[in-house]
Design an enzyme around this catalytic site. Sequence first.
Site, PDB file in Angstrom:
ATOM      1  N   HIS A   1       0.862  -1.184   0.000  1.00 19.85           N
ATOM      2  CA  HIS A   1       0.000   0.000   0.000  1.00 19.85           C
ATOM      3  C   HIS A   1       0.900   1.237   0.000  1.00 19.85           C
ATOM      4  CE1 HIS A   1      -3.425  -2.493   1.195  1.00 19.85           C
ATOM      5  NE2 HIS A   1      -4.215  -1.436   1.142  1.00 19.85           N
TER       6      HIS A   1
ATOM      7  N   GLU B   1      -1.599   6.376  -1.668  1.00 21.34           N
ATOM      8  CA  GLU B   1      -3.064   6.513  -1.635  1.00 21.34           C
ATOM      9  C   GLU B   1      -3.473   7.930  -1.228  1.00 21.34           C
ATOM     10  OE1 GLU B   1      -5.014   3.765   1.015  1.00 21.34           O
ATOM     11  OE2 GLU B   1      -7.021   4.324   0.334  1.00 21.34           O
TER      12      GLU B   1
ATOM     13  N   ASP C   1     -11.258  -3.089  -3.064  1.00 20.13           N
ATOM     14  CA  ASP C   1     -10.691  -2.741  -1.755  1.00 20.13           C
ATOM     15  C   ASP C   1     -11.526  -3.257  -0.581  1.00 20.13           C
ATOM     16  OD1 ASP C   1      -9.857  -0.859   0.621  1.00 20.13           O
ATOM     17  OD2 ASP C   1      -8.286  -0.660  -0.887  1.00 20.13           O
TER      18      ASP C   1
HETATM   19 ZN   LIG Z   1      -6.300  -1.640   0.602  1.00 21.26          ZN
END
Ligand SMILES: [Zn+2]
Length: 347
Positions: A198, A201, A278
Amino acid sequence: MNPPEPLALLPKADLHVHQEATRYLDLVLAEREGREPYDWAAWRRRLAAEVPPGRERLLRIGSTQPVPLALDADDELFVARFAALMRDHAAAGACYVEVRCGGDVVTRDGFMSLFRRAERQVRAEYPRLRAEALAILVHGARDPRQTAAFAEGCVRAADEGLAGVDFLYTPYDTEADWTPMYRLAERFAEAGLGITAHAGEVSTANIAAAAAMPGLTRIGHGVHAAADPELMRLLADRGVTLECALTCNAYFGVLPEVDGHPLTRLVEAGVPVTLATDNPVQLGTTIEREYALAAGLGLGPERLADLTRNAIRAAFTSDERKAAMLAELAEAERARLSGGRGGPARR
Ligand SMILES: [Zn+2]
């Protein structure tokens, strides 16, 4: 949303879905008990009214457990909730889904055999659906002993079929020191596990550091790279695939651009991009809806098929499964080009 027919026929792939353990347990139990499941639409409205978009709202992502997690100890329920997630994806036209699970889940006795049992149940109804499991390492290296136990568990699970590891490292919105993670990633890559992380974002931080991680071939989100041509070039040159979650980005209000999602900008820059749900239960989406949103952003049928092709190529699964999925995609594309005749059935 009713997608146009060509979209319904296109095999779809989701490289980034979290297991949503208690959310799927709630759905399974609600159906068995004949009650309504937890109202996530109301939850989204409440949160949107109370918490401003951006990092603040994103931090509330796992704040509500509709049923006790202790229920997950029951193997039969455990299988049923994974099957429910896979069935949702299959019903939305997915040929492939990768499910991210916590360390406690992945190191559970017989985890992969339970996961495969769920997959077999769904494949009996939807033979084209394949699923793989990933372990997610959250805030790695904060507690070295816990991290070491997690690493041991993942390497053991790799022998049983665990497909990869996803790093969710902190700080998330400013540059972190990834060095301890590189050592772990090296070990995972040696064990044959795929590596993703990740990053990008909520800001451009950590995208370059993640892209340099040993064995890493994908980044979860990474959409803020669109704000920096050099980052986009880096990802394109290294062939790092971005797992883009359109509904998730929009709901949490984390986008780098004020006028919409930069998906097409990433595609135009040559960055390999895929789509993802997600947290589909919490966010009220499906992989089919994500493809419909991408179509709404201006991606035509060929570009949408590219998203699936990118996903299959970047998938943490066997070469046999990849070859079968690419053949099915080619078959669906031929059917689309000949006017939809003879296309594969959706199940
Ligand atoms: Zn995620």
